[in-house]
Motif scaffolding. Sequence first.
Motif, PDB file in Angstrom:
ATOM      1  N   VAL A 142      55.179 -18.011  12.078  1.00 15.39           N
ATOM      2  CA  VAL A 142      53.591 -18.237  12.000  1.00 15.39           C
ATOM      3  C   VAL A 142      53.161 -17.961  13.527  1.00 15.39           C
ATOM      4  O   VAL A 142      53.731 -18.455  14.386  1.00 15.39           O
ATOM      5  CB  VAL A 142      53.387 -19.796  11.770  1.00 15.39           C
ATOM      6  CG1 VAL A 142      52.168 -20.286  11.952  1.00 15.39           C
ATOM      7  CG2 VAL A 142      54.372 -20.201  10.327  1.00 15.39           C
ATOM      8  N   GLU A 143      52.048 -17.244  13.437  1.00 15.41           N
ATOM      9  CA  GLU A 143      51.253 -17.020  14.696  1.00 15.41           C
ATOM     10  C   GLU A 143      49.943 -17.452  14.839  1.00 15.41           C
ATOM     11  O   GLU A 143      49.299 -17.439  14.065  1.00 15.41           O
ATOM     12  CB  GLU A 143      51.109 -15.420  14.706  1.00 15.41           C
ATOM     13  CG  GLU A 143      52.389 -14.595  14.779  1.00 15.41           C
ATOM     14  CD  GLU A 143      52.194 -13.027  15.026  1.00 15.41           C
ATOM     15  OE1 GLU A 143      51.109 -12.476  14.512  1.00 15.41           O
ATOM     16  OE2 GLU A 143      53.343 -12.525  15.244  1.00 15.41           O
ATOM     17  N   THR A 144      49.824 -18.273  15.766  1.00 15.01           N
ATOM     18  CA  THR A 144      48.558 -19.307  16.007  1.00 15.01           C
ATOM     19  C   THR A 144      48.029 -18.610  17.445  1.00 15.01           C
ATOM     20  O   THR A 144      48.778 -18.319  18.539  1.00 15.01           O
ATOM     21  CB  THR A 144      49.097 -20.422  16.239  1.00 15.01           C
ATOM     22  OG1 THR A 144      49.915 -20.998  15.237  1.00 15.01           O
ATOM     23  CG2 THR A 144      47.815 -21.259  16.405  1.00 15.01           C
ATOM     24  N   TYR A 145      46.552 -18.518  17.646  1.00 15.22           N
ATOM     25  CA  TYR A 145      45.605 -18.148  18.641  1.00 15.22           C
ATOM     26  C   TYR A 145      45.760 -19.543  19.389  1.00 15.22           C
ATOM     27  O   TYR A 145      45.169 -20.651  19.035  1.00 15.22           O
ATOM     28  CB  TYR A 145      44.686 -17.582  18.271  1.00 15.22           C
ATOM     29  CG  TYR A 145      43.681 -17.182  19.507  1.00 15.22           C
ATOM     30  CD1 TYR A 145      44.197 -16.116  20.240  1.00 15.22           C
ATOM     31  CD2 TYR A 145      42.374 -17.970  19.837  1.00 15.22           C
ATOM     32  CE1 TYR A 145      43.348 -15.967  21.241  1.00 15.22           C
ATOM     33  CE2 TYR A 145      41.766 -17.460  20.888  1.00 15.22           C
ATOM     34  CZ  TYR A 145      42.010 -16.766  21.545  1.00 15.22           C
ATOM     35  OH  TYR A 145      41.396 -16.322  22.538  1.00 15.22           O
ATOM     36  N   ASN A 146      46.046 -19.552  20.700  1.00 14.27           N
ATOM     37  CA  ASN A 146      45.681 -20.431  21.795  1.00 14.27           C
ATOM     38  C   ASN A 146      44.416 -20.253  22.591  1.00 14.27           C
ATOM     39  O   ASN A 146      44.339 -19.285  23.135  1.00 14.27           O
ATOM     40  CB  ASN A 146      46.865 -20.752  22.656  1.00 14.27           C
ATOM     41  CG  ASN A 146      46.813 -21.859  23.652  1.00 14.27           C
ATOM     42  OD1 ASN A 146      45.683 -22.384  23.857  1.00 14.27           O
ATOM     43  ND2 ASN A 146      48.112 -22.299  23.827  1.00 14.27           N
ATOM     44  N   PHE A 147      43.376 -21.036  22.268  1.00  9.34           N
ATOM     45  CA  PHE A 147      42.024 -20.859  23.022  1.00  9.34           C
ATOM     46  C   PHE A 147      42.327 -21.046  24.629  1.00  9.34           C
ATOM     47  O   PHE A 147      41.715 -20.240  25.172  1.00  9.34           O
ATOM     48  CB  PHE A 147      41.069 -21.800  22.462  1.00  9.34           C
ATOM     49  CG  PHE A 147      40.774 -21.390  21.077  1.00  9.34           C
ATOM     50  CD1 PHE A 147      39.672 -20.590  20.699  1.00  9.34           C
ATOM     51  CD2 PHE A 147      41.195 -22.307  20.055  1.00  9.34           C
ATOM     52  CE1 PHE A 147      39.473 -20.074  19.774  1.00  9.34           C
ATOM     53  CE2 PHE A 147      40.864 -21.838  18.727  1.00  9.34           C
ATOM     54  CZ  PHE A 147      39.716 -20.698  18.570  1.00  9.34           C
ATOM     55  N   LYS A 148      43.144 -22.053  25.047  1.00  9.45           N
ATOM     56  CA  LYS A 148      43.326 -22.323  26.394  1.00  9.45           C
ATOM     57  C   LYS A 148      43.892 -21.209  27.149  1.00  9.45           C
ATOM     58  O   LYS A 148      43.402 -20.668  28.243  1.00  9.45           O
ATOM     59  CB  LYS A 148      43.949 -23.621  26.586  1.00  9.45           C
ATOM     60  CG  LYS A 148      43.393 -24.780  26.041  1.00  9.45           C
ATOM     61  CD  LYS A 148      44.315 -26.198  26.254  1.00  9.45           C
ATOM     62  CE  LYS A 148      43.413 -27.190  25.607  1.00  9.45           C
ATOM     63  NZ  LYS A 148      44.027 -28.436  25.363  1.00  9.45           N
ATOM     64  N   THR A 149      44.950 -20.633  26.562  1.00  7.24           N
ATOM     65  CA  THR A 149      45.625 -19.439  27.517  1.00  7.24           C
ATOM     66  C   THR A 149      45.342 -18.275  26.995  1.00  7.24           C
ATOM     67  O   THR A 149      45.846 -17.173  27.494  1.00  7.24           O
ATOM     68  CB  THR A 149      47.129 -19.644  27.278  1.00  7.24           C
ATOM     69  OG1 THR A 149      47.707 -19.622  25.854  1.00  7.24           O
ATOM     70  CG2 THR A 149      47.583 -21.233  27.790  1.00  7.24           C
TER      71      THR A 149
END
Length: 178
Positions: free
Chosen positions: A159-166
């Motif tokens: 599962v690949e999730t986009y991290n807005f903070k980094t």
Amino acid sequence: MKNLIIAMVLVFTINGQSQNKNVLKTTETTTTTIKDSDGEKKVVKTENIQEVQKIELKDANPNSLNIEMKDSPVQVTKTTQITNPDGSTRTVDVDRSGYFMSDTNTKYKVSLDPQGYIISSDETKKPDLLRKTSTNTYIYRNKNTTAISYFDTDGNLIVETYNFKTDSVEQKKYLKVK
């Protein structure tokens, strides 16, 4: 003359249809009944397995009648058809249902549903969803996250999730329990 031509066509047709393969076809049907507030619904899962083995013979002795077969590879084709309660049918080439472990040692159950897969565990009340896209990936969705997922060559769920903070993509791997 007409009878002779018909007889020759029959002989060539019968000889042309002789098999040089061993074919084994099996079908397994599972019916699941789901009871909810709307009533009772049935989901039918039909699994078709076809095993094809090309017949190859060992070297024959000049005066022998029975010739032994050589071991040759078997090609297995497996397809799964899901019939939904509304009557629609979808075909799944590879059934990825099974149990998976996360890095926190939580055991998850992935099972087929009418639109894709559901992911459930003892700790979650509402199951997570996997919905197939056209590019052999899945959209992973739970109450907080929407991500992209896929199954790797070992059958593990990634599962690949986009991290807005980094501003990066984080990857989480669920290992398939054998």
